[in-house]
Design a protein around this motif. Structure first.
Motif, PDB file in Angstrom:
ATOM      1  N   PRO A  41      -9.158  80.055  69.471  1.00  0.00           N
ATOM      2  CA  PRO A  41      -9.204  81.422  68.936  1.00  0.00           C
ATOM      3  C   PRO A  41      -8.729  81.439  67.487  1.00  0.00           C
ATOM      4  N   ASN A  42      -9.310  82.318  66.687  1.00  0.00           N
ATOM      5  CA  ASN A  42      -8.997  82.349  65.259  1.00  0.00           C
ATOM      6  C   ASN A  42      -7.506  82.438  64.980  1.00  0.00           C
ATOM      7  N   ALA A  43      -6.859  83.450  65.521  1.00  0.00           N
ATOM      8  CA  ALA A  43      -5.455  83.682  65.192  1.00  0.00           C
ATOM      9  C   ALA A  43      -4.568  82.566  65.724  1.00  0.00           C
ATOM     10  N   PHE A  44      -4.763  82.186  66.971  1.00  0.00           N
ATOM     11  CA  PHE A  44      -3.945  81.141  67.554  1.00  0.00           C
ATOM     12  C   PHE A  44      -4.216  79.809  66.869  1.00  0.00           C
ATOM     13  N   GLY A  45      -5.467  79.578  66.521  1.00  0.00           N
ATOM     14  CA  GLY A  45      -5.815  78.324  65.851  1.00  0.00           C
ATOM     15  C   GLY A  45      -5.136  78.169  64.512  1.00  0.00           C
ATOM     16  N   SER A  46      -5.044  79.275  63.755  1.00  0.00           N
ATOM     17  CA  SER A  46      -4.405  79.192  62.447  1.00  0.00           C
ATOM     18  C   SER A  46      -2.922  78.885  62.579  1.00  0.00           C
ATOM     19  N   LEU A  47      -2.312  79.321  63.680  1.00  0.00           N
ATOM     20  CA  LEU A  47      -0.911  79.002  63.922  1.00  0.00           C
ATOM     21  C   LEU A  47      -0.731  77.559  64.365  1.00  0.00           C
TER      22      LEU A  47
ATOM     23  N   VAL B 236     -13.548  74.296  65.676  1.00  0.00           N
ATOM     24  CA  VAL B 236     -14.383  75.471  65.478  1.00  0.00           C
ATOM     25  C   VAL B 236     -13.551  76.687  65.905  1.00  0.00           C
ATOM     26  N   PHE B 237     -13.304  77.587  64.946  1.00  0.00           N
ATOM     27  CA  PHE B 237     -12.471  78.753  65.200  1.00  0.00           C
ATOM     28  C   PHE B 237     -13.362  79.922  65.619  1.00  0.00           C
ATOM     29  N   LEU B 238     -13.233  80.308  66.877  1.00  0.00           N
ATOM     30  CA  LEU B 238     -14.053  81.387  67.434  1.00  0.00           C
ATOM     31  C   LEU B 238     -13.229  82.193  68.417  1.00  0.00           C
ATOM     32  N   ASP B 239     -13.394  83.505  68.382  1.00  0.00           N
ATOM     33  CA  ASP B 239     -12.723  84.335  69.370  1.00  0.00           C
ATOM     34  C   ASP B 239     -13.583  84.553  70.611  1.00  0.00           C
ATOM     35  N   ARG B 240     -14.880  84.394  70.488  1.00  0.00           N
ATOM     36  CA  ARG B 240     -15.721  84.555  71.677  1.00  0.00           C
ATOM     37  C   ARG B 240     -15.552  83.337  72.583  1.00  0.00           C
TER      38      ARG B 240
END
Length: 301
Positions: A99-105, A126-130
């Motif tokens: 997931p985008n937010a969790f991945g950035s962390l 690959v950063f994706l929320d879906r």
């Protein structure tokens, strides 16, 4: 050892349809293969094969013995492959979606440490929320918070987290503090687009499970963006605490309805295979190890 080899010779004879072909595959003579099959039948006291000059035919007992031997040999081969795989360092390319937010962390910390531990392994993030189709889109691993999606996938829990209600002191001073979950229906709620039902929040607390229909002027598909919007005073947000840990510690956000939450988890999911690839197993084991004490521990106690 001779009993195992006799059984393997018998299985290969059945699979290849002749003593000659089986002997060639095993690197022995045809006469020795025949001798081993005969010795097996004598030891069992039963005829397993009917041999003519034209073909080999299994007896009823021979077919039952063949099926059981095949299972045993397959299990032995898989054990040998697994042992060999475990001795080799993970290598190749590991495709991972987060997931985008969790991945950035996570990416610059935990994943960087993982990459340093396994230098021969290439990471494709690959950063994706879906929720992607791991099998159809060719991913090895996905990190997911809460809903797991495809029931065919193997899921391993990495950590627990709570979804909690948050707002900025500025917003609460202006709009008031909700004291019960039902009061959220009167507030400006910042909703996450990828929830199954973005306009319905479910919480658990002193009165059990309560579902509230919420509204607001902002819906977004990025959790960190919603957290920042809440910190700017635009409304109330309902997100996993891991996404708002920094804002909580800094006082930019504070918890609303502290007796209420929704328990969930962080999971690594991957496609089912007879043997989990070494690269996938290495990553999941590493994440389990690193998530024993997650960065957000203690914020919802």
């Amino acid at each position: 050892m001779n009993r195992l080899f006799e059984a393997e010779v018998f299985v290969r004879v059945v699979e290849d349809g002749s003593l000659t072909a089986a002997a060639r595959r095993l690197g022995i003579t045809t006469s020795y293969a025949s001798k081993l099959v005969t010795r097996l039948e004598e030891r069992l006291g039963a005829r397993l094969l009917i041999r003519t000059t034209r073909k080999l035919t299994l007896t009823e007992l021979g077919r039952a013995y063949y099926e059981r031997c095949t299972e045993a040999i397959r299990g032995l081969e898989e054990a040998e492959l697994l042992a060999a795989e475990q001795q080799s360092a993970p290598r190749g390319t590991l495709r991972m979606t987060v997931p985008n937010a969790f991945g950035s962390l996570l990416a610059m910390g935990v994943l960087a440490e993982f990459k340093a531990r396994y230098p021969e392994l290439s990471l494709e993030l690959v950063f994706l929320d879906r929720q992607v189709d791991l099998i159809g889109e060719g991913f090895d691993v996905a990190l997911r918070i809460g809903e797991l999606g495809d029931a065919r996938l193997i899921a391993r829990r990495l950590a627990n987290t709570d979804r909690i209600v948050l707002a900025s002191p500025r917003y609460l001073e202006r709009a008031g503090t909700p004291l019960e979950p039902e009061a959220l229906a009167q507030h400006e709620c910042l909703r996450y687009a990828h929830h199954a039902a973005p306009g319905r929040w479910k919480v658990q607390g002193p009165r059990g499970v309560v579902e509230v229909d919420v509204t607001g002027h902002m819906v977004a598909n990025h959790g960190s963006m919603l957290v920042e919007a809440a910190a700017q005073g635009l409304g109330v947000v309902f997100v996993p605490v891991l996404l708002a840990a920094a804002e909580l510690r800094a006082g930019r956000l504070q918890r609303v309805l502290p007796a209420w939450h929704w328990p969930t988890g962080v999971f690594a999911v991957y496609p089912p295979t007879p043997r989990v690839p070494a690269k996938t197993r290495a990553l999941v084991d590493f994440l389990v190890e690193r998530m024993r004490e997650p960065p957000w521990a203690g914020l919802t106690g």
